[in-house]
Design an enzyme around this catalytic site. Structure first.
Site, short mmCIF file in Angstrom:
data_model
loop_
_atom_site.label_atom_id
_atom_site.label_comp_id
_atom_site.label_asym_id
_atom_site.label_seq_id
_atom_site.Cartn_x
_atom_site.Cartn_y
_atom_site.Cartn_z
N GLY A 79 0.92 -1.22 0.05
CA GLY A 79 -0.02 -0.25 0.10
C GLY A 79 1.06 1.30 -0.07
O GLY A 79 0.65 2.14 0.54
N ARG B 137 0.47 6.04 -1.67
CA ARG B 137 -0.12 7.39 -1.20
C ARG B 137 -0.12 7.16 0.57
O ARG B 137 0.38 6.20 1.12
CB ARG B 137 -1.57 7.57 -1.57
CG ARG B 137 -2.50 6.48 -0.97
CD ARG B 137 -3.90 6.80 -1.52
NE ARG B 137 -4.85 6.16 -0.68
CZ ARG B 137 -6.05 6.00 -0.82
NH1 ARG B 137 -6.73 6.37 -2.19
NH2 ARG B 137 -7.06 5.59 -0.01
N TYR C 152 -13.45 -1.72 12.26
CA TYR C 152 -12.10 -1.48 12.01
C TYR C 152 -11.11 -1.28 13.19
O TYR C 152 -10.25 -1.81 13.36
CB TYR C 152 -12.16 0.22 11.56
CG TYR C 152 -10.83 0.69 11.19
CD1 TYR C 152 -9.74 0.57 10.39
CD2 TYR C 152 -10.14 1.99 12.21
CE1 TYR C 152 -8.85 0.91 9.87
CE2 TYR C 152 -9.02 2.35 11.79
CZ TYR C 152 -8.25 1.81 10.60
OH TYR C 152 -7.18 2.37 10.54
N ALA D 61 -11.63 -3.39 15.89
CA ALA D 61 -11.34 -4.61 16.01
C ALA D 61 -10.40 -5.26 15.14
O ALA D 61 -9.53 -6.09 15.44
CB ALA D 61 -12.88 -5.64 15.97
N LYS E 23 -7.97 -3.66 13.97
CA LYS E 23 -6.48 -3.20 14.31
C LYS E 23 -6.07 -3.60 15.71
O LYS E 23 -4.67 -3.82 15.83
CB LYS E 23 -6.75 -1.54 14.45
CG LYS E 23 -6.70 -0.91 12.79
CD LYS E 23 -5.58 -1.45 11.81
CE LYS E 23 -5.59 -0.74 10.62
NZ LYS E 23 -4.54 -0.98 9.92
N ILE F 105 -4.13 10.92 11.48
CA ILE F 105 -3.13 11.24 10.72
C ILE F 105 -3.94 11.92 9.30
O ILE F 105 -4.63 11.21 8.85
CB ILE F 105 -2.06 10.28 10.12
CG1 ILE F 105 -1.72 9.50 11.50
CG2 ILE F 105 -0.99 10.78 9.07
CD1 ILE F 105 -0.91 10.28 12.32
P1 NAD Z 1 -4.63 5.39 2.64
O1 NAD Z 1 -5.92 5.03 2.46
O2 NAD Z 1 -4.10 6.69 2.03
O3 NAD Z 1 -3.47 4.34 2.17
C1 NAD Z 1 -4.01 2.82 2.26
C2 NAD Z 1 -3.24 1.98 1.20
O4 NAD Z 1 -3.38 0.56 1.29
C3 NAD Z 1 -3.57 2.60 -0.36
O5 NAD Z 1 -2.28 2.65 -0.96
C4 NAD Z 1 -4.29 1.30 -0.59
O6 NAD Z 1 -4.43 1.14 -2.12
C5 NAD Z 1 -3.60 0.23 -0.04
N1 NAD Z 1 -4.74 -0.97 0.11
C6 NAD Z 1 -5.97 -1.12 0.62
N2 NAD Z 1 -6.57 -2.06 0.44
C7 NAD Z 1 -5.52 -3.00 -0.26
C8 NAD Z 1 -5.50 -4.31 -0.61
N3 NAD Z 1 -6.60 -5.21 -0.41
N4 NAD Z 1 -4.35 -4.50 -1.06
C9 NAD Z 1 -3.29 -3.93 -1.12
N5 NAD Z 1 -3.17 -2.68 -0.91
C10 NAD Z 1 -4.47 -2.18 -0.50
O7 NAD Z 1 -4.25 5.22 4.14
P2 NAD Z 1 -3.35 5.87 5.22
O8 NAD Z 1 -4.14 6.72 5.97
O9 NAD Z 1 -2.02 5.88 4.62
O10 NAD Z 1 -3.25 4.33 6.04
C11 NAD Z 1 -1.96 3.46 5.89
C12 NAD Z 1 -2.34 2.42 7.18
O11 NAD Z 1 -2.30 3.31 8.17
C13 NAD Z 1 -3.72 1.62 7.17
O12 NAD Z 1 -3.43 0.28 7.58
C14 NAD Z 1 -4.59 2.37 8.21
O13 NAD Z 1 -5.50 1.60 8.47
C15 NAD Z 1 -3.31 2.67 9.09
N6 NAD Z 1 -4.15 3.91 10.02
C16 NAD Z 1 -4.13 5.16 9.59
C17 NAD Z 1 -4.51 6.36 10.38
C18 NAD Z 1 -4.89 7.43 9.72
O14 NAD Z 1 -5.38 8.54 10.42
N7 NAD Z 1 -4.64 8.04 8.55
C19 NAD Z 1 -4.62 5.90 11.63
C20 NAD Z 1 -4.20 4.63 12.21
C21 NAD Z 1 -3.96 3.72 11.24
#
Ligand code: NAD
Length: 243
Positions: free
Chosen positions: A13, A16, A151, A153, A155, A184
């Site tokens: 992932g 982005r 979500y 659960a 995490k 974030i």
């Molecule tokens: P985002 O949506 O910008 O990026 C998520 C990435 O995961 C994308 O590139 C997407 O294409 C990829 N993805 C999703 N499903 C997929 C799949 N089945 N196979 C392959 N790739 C897949 O989100 P982000 O904010 O950059 O989040 C990244 C990670 O951090 C995630 O696991 C998210 O749950 C976690 N997170 C984010 C936040 C926040 O506030 N942004 C907080 C806590 C945890």
């Protein structure tokens, strides 16, 4: 400055948000980085913009595809030192509105997808008896969150994948940790209203929402030799926020 030269890293992932910031942080530290995205063209584009060695298509819900991609990266580069299981999705639903499809997609992406990635990484790292894996948990996995039961659960499960895998893999020289970001500013949270953002920033002791780079910096530390005696931890990157 952290030195990761000579290391080979894979970030799922990575097209982005936190994933892309992590790719940039690892490239800056000298690592050879392969990123994956669901869409091949976007993965290639992101890889060339971020200075990564390659951008490959991967759906982390597909265990066989994860296994063969990870094996292929390790084979092509002769080693695999760092894997960041970052791919994840978040969709809100109040308890009464949770559809079975939401449960399936969230658990298959966040829990099974992370598990597939950790399993494949461990297999590839086992040969050299060294490596570092980081998975993406969340502050809501620790405290829970109204409207985010599924979500949260998922995490909580991710955090426990890190804790359990660390116990199994420590003797093989492989460290496994999680980061648990707070709120974030990425595409994932773009749907939050300005009021909700201001409220979260107001509740955060450091007085702002997080940036993708804040999380990437923590990941770069955890995968580096500076963290060589740290495993099985869930590191909050949340500005001190308590939900
Ligand atoms: P985002 O949506 O910008 O990026 C998520 C990435 O995961 C994308 O590139 C997407 O294409 C990829 N993805 C999703 N499903 C997929 C799949 N089945 N196979 C392959 N790739 C897949 O989100 P982000 O904010 O950059 O989040 C990244 C990670 O951090 C995630 O696991 C998210 O749950 C976690 N997170 C984010 C936040 C926040 O506030 N942004 C907080 C806590 C945890």
């Amino acid at each position: 400055m952290t030195d990761l030269s000579g290391r080979v890293a894979l970030v799922t992932g990575g097209t982005r948000g936190i994933g892309l910031a992590t790719v940039r942080a690892l490239v800056d530290a000298g690592a050879t980085v392969v990123l994956t995205g669901r869409d091949e063209a976007r993965a290639k584009e992101a890889a060339s913009a971020a200075g990564a060695a390659a951008g490959l298509a991967l759906d982390v819900t597909d265990a066989k595809a994860v296994s063969s991609l990870v094996r292929g990266v390790a084979k092509e580069h002769g080693r695999l030192d760092i894997v960041v299981a970052n791919a994840g999705i978040m969709e809100d639903a109040l308890l009464g509105m949770i559809r079975e499809e939401l449960v399936d997609t969230t658990l298959s992406t966040n829990v099974a997808g992370t598990l597939h990635t950790v399993q494949a990484a461990a297999r590839a790292m086992m040969r050299k008896k060294t490596g570092s894996i980081v998975v993406l948990a969340s502050i809501v996995g620790e405290y829970g969150s109204a409207g985010q039961t599924v979500y949260a659960a998922s995490k909580a499960a991710v955090a426990n994948i890190a804790r359990s895998a660390a116990k199994e893999l420590g003797r093989s020289g492989i460290r496994v940790n999680a980061v648990a970001p707070g709120v974030i500013e990425t595409d994932l949270t773009a749907g939050l209203s300005e009021d909700a953002k201001a409220e979260n920033a107001g509740k955060t002791p450091l007085g702002r929402l997080g940036r993708a780079e804040d999380v990437a910096n923590a990941i770069r530390f955890l995968v580096s030799d500076e963290a060589s005696f740290i495993t099985g931890q869930v590191l909050g990157v949340d500005g001190g926020l308590v939900l």
